[in-house]
Write a protein that holds these residues in place. Structure first.
Motif, PDB file in Angstrom:
ATOM      1  N   GLY A  84       0.779  -1.234   0.000  1.00 66.00           N
ATOM      2  CA  GLY A  84       0.000   0.000   0.000  1.00 66.00           C
ATOM      3  C   GLY A  84       0.812   1.287   0.000  1.00 66.00           C
ATOM      4  O   GLY A  84       0.242   2.380  -0.089  1.00 66.00           O
ATOM      5  N   GLU A  85       2.138   1.190   0.087  1.00 69.02           N
ATOM      6  CA  GLU A  85       2.982   2.392   0.120  1.00 69.02           C
ATOM      7  C   GLU A  85       3.003   3.073  -1.249  1.00 69.02           C
ATOM      8  O   GLU A  85       3.077   2.425  -2.287  1.00 69.02           O
ATOM      9  CB  GLU A  85       4.407   2.014   0.530  1.00 69.02           C
ATOM     10  N   THR A  86       2.944   4.396  -1.245  1.00 64.90           N
ATOM     11  CA  THR A  86       3.023   5.171  -2.480  1.00 64.90           C
ATOM     12  C   THR A  86       4.459   5.175  -2.993  1.00 64.90           C
ATOM     13  O   THR A  86       5.395   5.406  -2.228  1.00 64.90           O
ATOM     14  CB  THR A  86       2.555   6.622  -2.235  1.00 64.90           C
ATOM     15  N   VAL A  87       4.596   4.934  -4.286  1.00 66.59           N
ATOM     16  CA  VAL A  87       5.913   4.860  -4.923  1.00 66.59           C
ATOM     17  C   VAL A  87       5.894   5.755  -6.160  1.00 66.59           C
ATOM     18  O   VAL A  87       4.994   5.666  -6.987  1.00 66.59           O
ATOM     19  CB  VAL A  87       6.240   3.410  -5.350  1.00 66.59           C
ATOM     20  N   HIS A  88       6.892   6.614  -6.277  1.00 65.87           N
ATOM     21  CA  HIS A  88       7.050   7.461  -7.460  1.00 65.87           C
ATOM     22  C   HIS A  88       8.096   6.824  -8.364  1.00 65.87           C
ATOM     23  O   HIS A  88       9.211   6.534  -7.925  1.00 65.87           O
ATOM     24  CB  HIS A  88       7.500   8.870  -7.062  1.00 65.87           C
ATOM     25  N   VAL A  89       7.716   6.603  -9.623  1.00 65.33           N
ATOM     26  CA  VAL A  89       8.625   6.019 -10.611  1.00 65.33           C
ATOM     27  C   VAL A  89       8.676   6.941 -11.834  1.00 65.33           C
ATOM     28  O   VAL A  89       7.822   7.798 -12.008  1.00 65.33           O
ATOM     29  CB  VAL A  89       8.169   4.600 -11.028  1.00 65.33           C
ATOM     30  N   ASP A  90       9.662   6.752 -12.648  1.00 62.88           N
ATOM     31  CA  ASP A  90       9.831   7.527 -13.893  1.00 62.88           C
ATOM     32  C   ASP A  90       9.922   9.032 -13.655  1.00 62.88           C
ATOM     33  O   ASP A  90       9.580   9.826 -14.522  1.00 62.88           O
ATOM     34  CB  ASP A  90       8.697   7.224 -14.890  1.00 62.88           C
ATOM     35  N   TRP A  91      10.375   9.433 -12.484  1.00 59.18           N
ATOM     36  CA  TRP A  91      10.590  10.842 -12.174  1.00 59.18           C
ATOM     37  C   TRP A  91      11.894  11.277 -12.847  1.00 59.18           C
ATOM     38  O   TRP A  91      12.699  10.437 -13.255  1.00 59.18           O
ATOM     39  CB  TRP A  91      10.674  11.045 -10.656  1.00 59.18           C
ATOM     40  N   GLN A  92      12.059  12.589 -12.986  1.00 62.11           N
ATOM     41  CA  GLN A  92      13.283  13.122 -13.594  1.00 62.11           C
ATOM     42  C   GLN A  92      13.860  14.199 -12.693  1.00 62.11           C
ATOM     43  O   GLN A  92      13.117  15.077 -12.218  1.00 62.11           O
ATOM     44  CB  GLN A  92      12.984  13.734 -14.953  1.00 62.11           C
ATOM     45  N   GLN A  93      15.160  14.138 -12.466  1.00 66.39           N
ATOM     46  CA  GLN A  93      15.802  15.174 -11.663  1.00 66.39           C
ATOM     47  C   GLN A  93      15.840  16.475 -12.456  1.00 66.39           C
ATOM     48  O   GLN A  93      16.128  16.497 -13.649  1.00 66.39           O
ATOM     49  CB  GLN A  93      17.208  14.777 -11.245  1.00 66.39           C
ATOM     50  N   ILE A  94      15.518  17.562 -11.770  1.00 67.07           N
ATOM     51  CA  ILE A  94      15.513  18.891 -12.370  1.00 67.07           C
ATOM     52  C   ILE A  94      16.850  19.565 -12.099  1.00 67.07           C
ATOM     53  O   ILE A  94      17.389  19.449 -11.005  1.00 67.07           O
ATOM     54  CB  ILE A  94      14.345  19.723 -11.805  1.00 67.07           C
ATOM     55  N   ASP A  95      17.361  20.266 -13.096  1.00 68.73           N
ATOM     56  CA  ASP A  95      18.625  20.982 -12.966  1.00 68.73           C
ATOM     57  C   ASP A  95      18.337  22.459 -12.671  1.00 68.73           C
ATOM     58  O   ASP A  95      18.048  23.236 -13.590  1.00 68.73           O
ATOM     59  CB  ASP A  95      19.426  20.843 -14.255  1.00 68.73           C
ATOM     60  N   PRO A  96      18.381  22.876 -11.386  1.00 70.86           N
ATOM     61  CA  PRO A  96      18.085  24.267 -11.043  1.00 70.86           C
ATOM     62  C   PRO A  96      19.024  25.268 -11.704  1.00 70.86           C
ATOM     63  O   PRO A  96      18.616  26.390 -12.007  1.00 70.86           O
ATOM     64  CB  PRO A  96      18.235  24.315  -9.517  1.00 70.86           C
ATOM     65  N   ASP A  97      20.276  24.871 -11.949  1.00 65.39           N
ATOM     66  CA  ASP A  97      21.227  25.774 -12.597  1.00 65.39           C
ATOM     67  C   ASP A  97      20.808  26.082 -14.031  1.00 65.39           C
ATOM     68  O   ASP A  97      20.949  27.215 -14.499  1.00 65.39           O
ATOM     69  CB  ASP A  97      22.637  25.180 -12.574  1.00 65.39           C
ATOM     70  N   ALA A  98      20.284  25.079 -14.736  1.00 67.23           N
ATOM     71  CA  ALA A  98      19.818  25.296 -16.107  1.00 67.23           C
ATOM     72  C   ALA A  98      18.635  26.255 -16.115  1.00 67.23           C
ATOM     73  O   ALA A  98      18.536  27.130 -16.983  1.00 67.23           O
ATOM     74  CB  ALA A  98      19.429  23.974 -16.754  1.00 67.23           C
ATOM     75  N   VAL A  99      17.750  26.117 -15.134  1.00 71.39           N
ATOM     76  CA  VAL A  99      16.593  27.012 -15.038  1.00 71.39           C
ATOM     77  C   VAL A  99      17.068  28.424 -14.723  1.00 71.39           C
ATOM     78  O   VAL A  99      16.628  29.394 -15.349  1.00 71.39           O
ATOM     79  CB  VAL A  99      15.595  26.505 -13.975  1.00 71.39           C
ATOM     80  N   ALA A 100      17.975  28.557 -13.759  1.00 74.99           N
ATOM     81  CA  ALA A 100      18.479  29.877 -13.372  1.00 74.99           C
ATOM     82  C   ALA A 100      19.191  30.571 -14.536  1.00 74.99           C
ATOM     83  O   ALA A 100      19.185  31.799 -14.632  1.00 74.99           O
ATOM     84  CB  ALA A 100      19.429  29.751 -12.179  1.00 74.99           C
ATOM     85  N   ALA A 101      19.770  29.783 -15.438  1.00 72.96           N
ATOM     86  CA  ALA A 101      20.461  30.345 -16.600  1.00 72.96           C
ATOM     87  C   ALA A 101      19.495  30.718 -17.722  1.00 72.96           C
ATOM     88  O   ALA A 101      19.921  31.128 -18.796  1.00 72.96           O
ATOM     89  CB  ALA A 101      21.500  29.349 -17.108  1.00 72.96           C
TER      90      ALA A 101
END
Length: 156
Positions: A101-118
């Protein structure tokens, strides 16, 4: 003055402190044991707060992917292949060490904050008119991240 992306994420983490997190999982490569292949597994690799289209971890931020609940494998009849595939993923998470019954997140993607800030885009985050913003729905709706986080966190 507009808050920076790191400032907004740090403020969100401070507001979320003490709230329950949900775990992130990845598919583990199957090793052969005595010549036989093992059933696929989804293993835990971290945890994060689920905030709309974002998963905010202690030191990283991710774009949400698929969400499922781990469950023990059982023989079931299915009317659709999609149901069968989803049940197989839930069983893989259970085999990988997630509780029933535990919630599991799959197929997530890490976000690059430096790319956004640029000025670029990473996952659903981007800069629009020098304001950290988020694409918050499939239709491409964009709104300032500060407003989005305020709305999402007020629902908790």
């Amino acid at each position: 003055m507009t808050a920076t992306l790191p400032d907004l994420l740090d403020a969100a983490r401070a507001r979320l402190a003490g709230s329950p997190t949900e775990r992130l999982g990845v598919t583990a490569s199957s090793r052969r044991l005595l010549g036989f292949g093992r059933a696929p597994r989804i293993v835990p690799v971290g945890d994060a707060w689920h905030v709309g289209v974002l998963l905010i971890g202690a030191d990283a931020v991710f774009a949400t992917g698929g969400i499922l609940r781990a469950r023990e494998e059982a023989i079931r009849g299915y009317t659709a292949d999609a149901q069968r595939a989803r049940a197989e993923l839930a069983a893989a998470a259970f085999r990988g060490g997630f509780a029933e019954g535990e919630t599991v997140h799959v197929d997530w993607q890490q976000i690059d904050p430096d790319a956004v800030a640029a000025g670029g885009r990473s996952g659903p985050l981007l800069m629009q008119d020098d304001v950290p913003s988020v694409v918050w729905n499939a239709a491409g709706g964009i709104r300032p991240l500060a407003d989005y986080l305020d709305d999402q966190l007020s629902l908790r």
